[in-house]
Write a protein that holds these residues in place. Structure first.
Motif, PDB file in Angstrom:
ATOM      1  N   LEU A  78      37.872  45.966  38.140  1.00 20.67           N
ATOM      2  CA  LEU A  78      39.166  46.359  37.592  1.00 20.67           C
ATOM      3  C   LEU A  78      40.050  45.145  37.338  1.00 20.67           C
ATOM      4  O   LEU A  78      40.770  45.097  36.333  1.00 20.67           O
ATOM      5  CB  LEU A  78      39.857  47.335  38.558  1.00 20.67           C
ATOM      6  CG  LEU A  78      39.252  48.731  38.653  1.00 20.67           C
ATOM      7  CD1 LEU A  78      39.887  49.510  39.804  1.00 20.67           C
ATOM      8  CD2 LEU A  78      39.426  49.500  37.342  1.00 20.67           C
ATOM      9  N   CYS A  79      39.991  44.156  38.227  1.00 21.58           N
ATOM     10  CA  CYS A  79      40.748  42.912  38.010  1.00 21.58           C
ATOM     11  C   CYS A  79      40.315  42.239  36.710  1.00 21.58           C
ATOM     12  O   CYS A  79      41.151  41.841  35.884  1.00 21.58           O
ATOM     13  CB  CYS A  79      40.537  41.956  39.175  1.00 21.58           C
ATOM     14  SG  CYS A  79      41.342  42.435  40.721  1.00 21.58           S
ATOM     15  N   ASP A  80      39.007  42.103  36.522  1.00 19.21           N
ATOM     16  CA  ASP A  80      38.485  41.449  35.320  1.00 19.21           C
ATOM     17  C   ASP A  80      38.767  42.263  34.070  1.00 19.21           C
ATOM     18  O   ASP A  80      39.129  41.729  33.016  1.00 19.21           O
ATOM     19  CB  ASP A  80      36.978  41.228  35.456  1.00 19.21           C
ATOM     20  CG  ASP A  80      36.631  40.225  36.556  1.00 19.21           C
ATOM     21  OD1 ASP A  80      37.535  39.455  36.942  1.00 19.21           O
ATOM     22  OD2 ASP A  80      35.479  40.232  37.019  1.00 19.21           O
ATOM     23  N   GLN A  81      38.609  43.574  34.169  1.00 19.37           N
ATOM     24  CA  GLN A  81      38.737  44.448  33.009  1.00 19.37           C
ATOM     25  C   GLN A  81      40.158  44.489  32.460  1.00 19.37           C
ATOM     26  O   GLN A  81      40.361  44.497  31.255  1.00 19.37           O
ATOM     27  CB  GLN A  81      38.300  45.859  33.397  1.00 19.37           C
ATOM     28  CG  GLN A  81      38.280  46.853  32.253  1.00 19.37           C
ATOM     29  CD  GLN A  81      37.625  48.152  32.671  1.00 19.37           C
ATOM     30  OE1 GLN A  81      36.836  48.182  33.600  1.00 19.37           O
ATOM     31  NE2 GLN A  81      37.942  49.211  31.968  1.00 19.37           N
ATOM     32  N   TYR A  82      41.128  44.490  33.364  1.00 21.99           N
ATOM     33  CA  TYR A  82      42.517  44.645  32.925  1.00 21.99           C
ATOM     34  C   TYR A  82      43.351  43.385  33.101  1.00 21.99           C
ATOM     35  O   TYR A  82      44.538  43.379  32.790  1.00 21.99           O
ATOM     36  CB  TYR A  82      43.164  45.813  33.671  1.00 21.99           C
ATOM     37  CG  TYR A  82      42.597  47.137  33.214  1.00 21.99           C
ATOM     38  CD1 TYR A  82      42.956  47.680  31.988  1.00 21.99           C
ATOM     39  CD2 TYR A  82      41.666  47.810  34.005  1.00 21.99           C
ATOM     40  CE1 TYR A  82      42.409  48.877  31.552  1.00 21.99           C
ATOM     41  CE2 TYR A  82      41.125  49.007  33.576  1.00 21.99           C
ATOM     42  CZ  TYR A  82      41.489  49.537  32.355  1.00 21.99           C
ATOM     43  OH  TYR A  82      40.949  50.722  31.915  1.00 21.99           O
ATOM     44  N   GLY A  83      42.744  42.312  33.583  1.00 20.37           N
ATOM     45  CA  GLY A  83      43.471  41.064  33.718  1.00 20.37           C
ATOM     46  C   GLY A  83      44.643  41.158  34.675  1.00 20.37           C
ATOM     47  O   GLY A  83      45.711  40.578  34.425  1.00 20.37           O
ATOM     48  N   VAL A  84      44.458  41.899  35.751  1.00 22.95           N
ATOM     49  CA  VAL A  84      45.525  42.065  36.733  1.00 22.95           C
ATOM     50  C   VAL A  84      45.076  41.503  38.067  1.00 22.95           C
ATOM     51  O   VAL A  84      43.890  41.262  38.294  1.00 22.95           O
ATOM     52  CB  VAL A  84      45.927  43.550  36.882  1.00 22.95           C
ATOM     53  CG1 VAL A  84      46.559  44.072  35.604  1.00 22.95           C
ATOM     54  CG2 VAL A  84      44.722  44.403  37.286  1.00 22.95           C
ATOM     55  N   SER A  85      46.023  41.308  38.953  1.00 21.96           N
ATOM     56  CA  SER A  85      45.714  40.739  40.264  1.00 21.96           C
ATOM     57  C   SER A  85      45.091  41.786  41.180  1.00 21.96           C
ATOM     58  O   SER A  85      45.189  42.991  40.947  1.00 21.96           O
ATOM     59  CB  SER A  85      46.988  40.189  40.911  1.00 21.96           C
ATOM     60  OG  SER A  85      47.851  41.253  41.273  1.00 21.96           O
ATOM     61  N   ARG A  86      44.503  41.286  42.235  1.00 20.44           N
ATOM     62  CA  ARG A  86      43.906  42.184  43.214  1.00 20.44           C
ATOM     63  C   ARG A  86      44.977  43.031  43.906  1.00 20.44           C
ATOM     64  O   ARG A  86      44.732  44.169  44.297  1.00 20.44           O
ATOM     65  CB  ARG A  86      43.129  41.369  44.241  1.00 20.44           C
ATOM     66  CG  ARG A  86      42.122  42.182  45.029  1.00 20.44           C
ATOM     67  CD  ARG A  86      41.189  41.283  45.793  1.00 20.44           C
ATOM     68  NE  ARG A  86      40.175  42.043  46.485  1.00 20.44           N
ATOM     69  CZ  ARG A  86      39.248  41.497  47.267  1.00 20.44           C
ATOM     70  NH1 ARG A  86      39.223  40.184  47.412  1.00 20.44           N
ATOM     71  NH2 ARG A  86      38.352  42.244  47.875  1.00 20.44           N
ATOM     72  N   THR A  87      46.184  42.466  44.040  1.00 14.75           N
ATOM     73  CA  THR A  87      47.284  43.221  44.642  1.00 14.75           C
ATOM     74  C   THR A  87      47.623  44.446  43.813  1.00 14.75           C
ATOM     75  O   THR A  87      47.834  45.544  44.344  1.00 14.75           O
ATOM     76  CB  THR A  87      48.533  42.329  44.791  1.00 14.75           C
ATOM     77  OG1 THR A  87      48.229  41.231  45.653  1.00 14.75           O
ATOM     78  CG2 THR A  87      49.699  43.111  45.371  1.00 14.75           C
ATOM     79  N   VAL A  88      47.664  44.280  42.483  1.00 13.64           N
ATOM     80  CA  VAL A  88      47.960  45.402  41.581  1.00 13.64           C
ATOM     81  C   VAL A  88      46.875  46.474  41.713  1.00 13.64           C
ATOM     82  O   VAL A  88      47.164  47.673  41.797  1.00 13.64           O
ATOM     83  CB  VAL A  88      48.067  44.912  40.122  1.00 13.64           C
ATOM     84  CG1 VAL A  88      48.090  46.095  39.149  1.00 13.64           C
ATOM     85  CG2 VAL A  88      49.317  44.063  39.940  1.00 13.64           C
ATOM     86  N   VAL A  89      45.616  46.034  41.735  1.00 16.82           N
ATOM     87  CA  VAL A  89      44.502  46.977  41.843  1.00 16.82           C
ATOM     88  C   VAL A  89      44.591  47.745  43.163  1.00 16.82           C
ATOM     89  O   VAL A  89      44.434  48.975  43.198  1.00 16.82           O
ATOM     90  CB  VAL A  89      43.156  46.240  41.738  1.00 16.82           C
ATOM     91  CG1 VAL A  89      42.000  47.161  42.107  1.00 16.82           C
ATOM     92  CG2 VAL A  89      42.964  45.712  40.326  1.00 16.82           C
ATOM     93  N   ARG A  90      44.849  47.045  44.244  1.00 14.38           N
ATOM     94  CA  ARG A  90      44.906  47.708  45.550  1.00 14.38           C
ATOM     95  C   ARG A  90      46.072  48.693  45.629  1.00 14.38           C
ATOM     96  O   ARG A  90      45.954  49.749  46.248  1.00 14.38           O
ATOM     97  CB  ARG A  90      45.005  46.661  46.655  1.00 14.38           C
ATOM     98  CG  ARG A  90      43.687  45.937  46.892  1.00 14.38           C
ATOM     99  CD  ARG A  90      43.782  44.908  47.988  1.00 14.38           C
ATOM    100  NE  ARG A  90      42.467  44.377  48.321  1.00 14.38           N
ATOM    101  CZ  ARG A  90      42.256  43.392  49.190  1.00 14.38           C
ATOM    102  NH1 ARG A  90      43.285  42.839  49.832  1.00 14.38           N
ATOM    103  NH2 ARG A  90      41.039  42.960  49.443  1.00 14.38           N
ATOM    104  N   GLN A  91      47.196  48.360  44.997  1.00 12.09           N
ATOM    105  CA  GLN A  91      48.330  49.290  44.978  1.00 12.09           C
ATOM    106  C   GLN A  91      47.967  50.563  44.213  1.00 12.09           C
ATOM    107  O   GLN A  91      48.285  51.675  44.645  1.00 12.09           O
ATOM    108  CB  GLN A  91      49.548  48.623  44.336  1.00 12.09           C
ATOM    109  CG  GLN A  91      50.246  47.613  45.226  1.00 12.09           C
ATOM    110  CD  GLN A  91      51.434  46.991  44.535  1.00 12.09           C
ATOM    111  OE1 GLN A  91      51.324  46.428  43.445  1.00 12.09           O
ATOM    112  NE2 GLN A  91      52.594  47.077  45.164  1.00 12.09           N
ATOM    113  N   ALA A  92      47.296  50.391  43.068  1.00 13.00           N
ATOM    114  CA  ALA A  92      46.907  51.553  42.261  1.00 13.00           C
ATOM    115  C   ALA A  92      45.908  52.428  43.008  1.00 13.00           C
ATOM    116  O   ALA A  92      46.050  53.661  43.065  1.00 13.00           O
ATOM    117  CB  ALA A  92      46.314  51.091  40.930  1.00 13.00           C
ATOM    118  N   LEU A  93      44.890  51.803  43.603  1.00 10.68           N
ATOM    119  CA  LEU A  93      43.880  52.573  44.337  1.00 10.68           C
ATOM    120  C   LEU A  93      44.479  53.217  45.579  1.00 10.68           C
ATOM    121  O   LEU A  93      44.124  54.350  45.936  1.00 10.68           O
ATOM    122  CB  LEU A  93      42.709  51.666  44.719  1.00 10.68           C
ATOM    123  CG  LEU A  93      41.875  51.108  43.561  1.00 10.68           C
ATOM    124  CD1 LEU A  93      40.775  50.193  44.086  1.00 10.68           C
ATOM    125  CD2 LEU A  93      41.279  52.223  42.709  1.00 10.68           C
TER     126      LEU A  93
END
Length: 258
Positions: free
Chosen positions: A45-60
């Protein structure tokens, strides 16, 4: 999901984690994913959307809180199974009867089943002298094959002694006691949110700190004598407790649990 950074609008006032959350929900709906189907992991998800791991963890984390996904340590992220409605908080039924009523199956791993002496908390709940003999039954409950709850039940010795001659892995404790003329007619049951310890998480297949619902109950027979005290920890991602309400039964009581 399409392998691109499309979908995240960095000029939008909406937080990036919330945008990512909506994109994951759209992916589940558009691809008609079913409970148990795998979802992309954090790195993808980080690679796919160019977002940080923090953003991904907040969404999940938000999706997990909403009960839409589940994260299993060492395995990945999956579409969550629907939460099962339970009425255990406001009725004197056990998990076995509740699940049986909807056509499911309960299996219990017996972790502990023995005579012990009552500590202060157990003695107070069962209205016994501290040090009095009681029977303790600790079970890991599975519903339709999934780890569901951890429960510890204490009974006065003359009540609990009936439980030693029965295979409780596939049986209802309440039904067993009823066959001996010991029937719960009233009691007090409370529910509160908590998080899983390391040991609880290992048994329930969760990560430490995952949401649990703790039930605490004292059941009494017709004479008012306590016949059972239990504390149970239910997985927050599996259960949804429902209450039947009407205008004539709106009276409630706040009870302080020590």
């Amino acid at each position: 999901m399409t392998e691109s950074n499309d979908g995240i609008d960095r000029r939008s006032a909406a937080p990036m984690y919330d945008q990512l959350r909506r994109l994951i929900v759209e992916h589940i709906e558009n691809d008609r994913l079913q409970p148990g189907d795998p979802l992309p992991g954090e790195h993808r998800l980080c690679d796919q959307y160019g977002v940080s791991r923090t953003v991904v963890r907040q969404a999940l984390g938000q999706l997990e809180h909403e009960g839409l996904i589940e994260r299993v340590k060492g395995k990945g992220t999956f579409v969550a199974r629907p939460r099962t409605a339970e009425s255990l908080v406001h009725t004197l039924v056990g998990l076995y009867e509740e699940v049986e009523r909807r056509g499911g199956h309960v299996h219990s791993d017996i972790l502990r089943h023995e005579r012990i002496t009552a500590d202060a908390e157990v003695a107070r709940a069962l209205e016994l002298d501290e040090g009095a003999p009681v029977v303790v039954l600790e079970r890991l409950r599975h519903v339709d094959g999934d780890a569901w709850s951890l429960s510890t039940t204490w009974m006065p010795e003359d009540v609990g002694t009936h439980s030693f001659d029965v295979d409780l892995r596939e049986a209802s404790l309440y039904r067993l006691l009823a066959e001996q003329g010991i029937v719960a007619t009233h009691g007090v049951r409370s529910a509160e949110a908590t998080v899983a310890t390391h040991e609880q998480a290992q048994l329930l297949g969760l990560t430490a700190g995952a949401a649990l619902l703790r039930l605490r109950s004292v059941s009494r027979d017709e004479s008012g004598r306590p016949i059972e005290f239990f504390v149970a920890y239910h997985r927050g991602d599996r259960s949804r407790f429902e209450f039947q309400l009407d205008a004539d039964s709106s009276r409630g009581e706040l009870i302080r649990i020590p």
